[in-house]
Design an enzyme around this catalytic site. Structure first.
Site, mmCIF file in Angstrom:
data_model
loop_
_atom_site.group_PDB
_atom_site.id
_atom_site.type_symbol
_atom_site.label_atom_id
_atom_site.label_comp_id
_atom_site.label_asym_id
_atom_site.label_seq_id
_atom_site.Cartn_x
_atom_site.Cartn_y
_atom_site.Cartn_z
ATOM 1 N N ASP A 1 48.715 -45.232 -16.290
ATOM 2 C CA ASP A 1 48.182 -43.882 -16.439
ATOM 3 C C ASP A 1 48.937 -42.993 -15.441
ATOM 4 O O ASP A 1 49.482 -43.471 -14.443
ATOM 5 C CB ASP A 1 46.682 -43.886 -16.145
ATOM 6 N N ASP B 1 47.910 -39.255 -14.377
ATOM 7 C CA ASP B 1 47.149 -38.338 -13.534
ATOM 8 C C ASP B 1 46.132 -39.076 -12.679
ATOM 9 O O ASP B 1 45.334 -39.882 -13.174
ATOM 10 C CB ASP B 1 46.450 -37.301 -14.413
#
Length: 222
Positions: A9, A11
């Site tokens: 991922d 963010d």
């Protein structure tokens, strides 16, 4: 033998903040959107995201509108400054070392993110990750339409996007690691072989502890 994927991922995982939210703030600061009103909406959507209550289609109608309204050369100029000034300082201290560790082990690093490809493409390049799975802004002959292609790369849509990518690039059945900070990624964390919670939100921290998943921090290390 199936090859191995290291999924990350973006963010609040490889970055110490949220690039989607920051892009909205950046546009408001630059006076390219209705500053106070836009920032208030941007903050509201970010709070809904963190709570797990975000309507992704409603959010994308908001977040992708500037791509439709601004000329592409201007957008590209703005994005370059955004990455240099707002993203470079927010790369998590341990992010590059973790990516490189997987690369040394022969794994394919892949960033998989709900934030749209226009914003995240250069960020993946900054981190040296050539493979990016992201929400795809729709384009036509005139440019961005302000809509996204279905499914958005969010929650269960992240699983669907990954499966499509694996089939296309010959990684179907690959052994997979996945690093994420967010409970919104539980559909994918529950699917992979090695789920890892990274600087996780309270909801994911609780799930990871209950299920015995690894937890780590990429902040405060170099």
């Amino acid at each position: 033998m199936a090859r191995t994927l290291a999924l990350f991922d973006l963010d609040n995982t490889l970055l110490t903040d949220d690039s989607d939210y920051l892009w909205g703030r950046y546009l408001a600061d630059a006076g390219l959107v209705d500053g106070p009103a836009y920032e208030a909406q941007n903050a509201r959507y970010y709070a809904l995201y963190k709570a797990g209550d975000l309507d992704i289609h409603e959010f994308l109608a908001f977040a992708l509108r500037p791509l439709r309204e601004l000329a592409l050369p201007r957008l590209i100029e703005l994005r370059g400054r955004f990455v240099a000034e707002w993203i470079v300082p927010r790369v998590a201290p341990g992010a590059r070392a973790l990516i490189e560790r997987h690369r040394r082990d022969g794994h394919m690093p892949v960033i998989i993110t709900a934030t749209n490809r226009f914003v995240t493409g250069p960020i993946a390049g900054l981190l040296g990750v050539p493979a990016l799975i992201a929400t795809e802004p729709e384009r036509d002959a005139e440019g961005f339409t302000g809509r996204a292609l279905d499914p958005p790369c969010f929650q269960a849509g992240k699983v669907a996007r990954l499966e499509s990518w694996q089939t296309r690039y010959g990684y179907a059945g690959a052994y997979t690691y996945f690093y994420s900070d967010s409970h919104n990624d539980l559909p994918l964390l529950e699917r992979v072989d090695v789920p890892v919670a990274v600087d996780a939100d309270p909801q994911l921290t609780a799930v990871a502890a209950a299920r015995g998943w690894s937890q780590l921090s990429l902040r405060g290390v170099s």
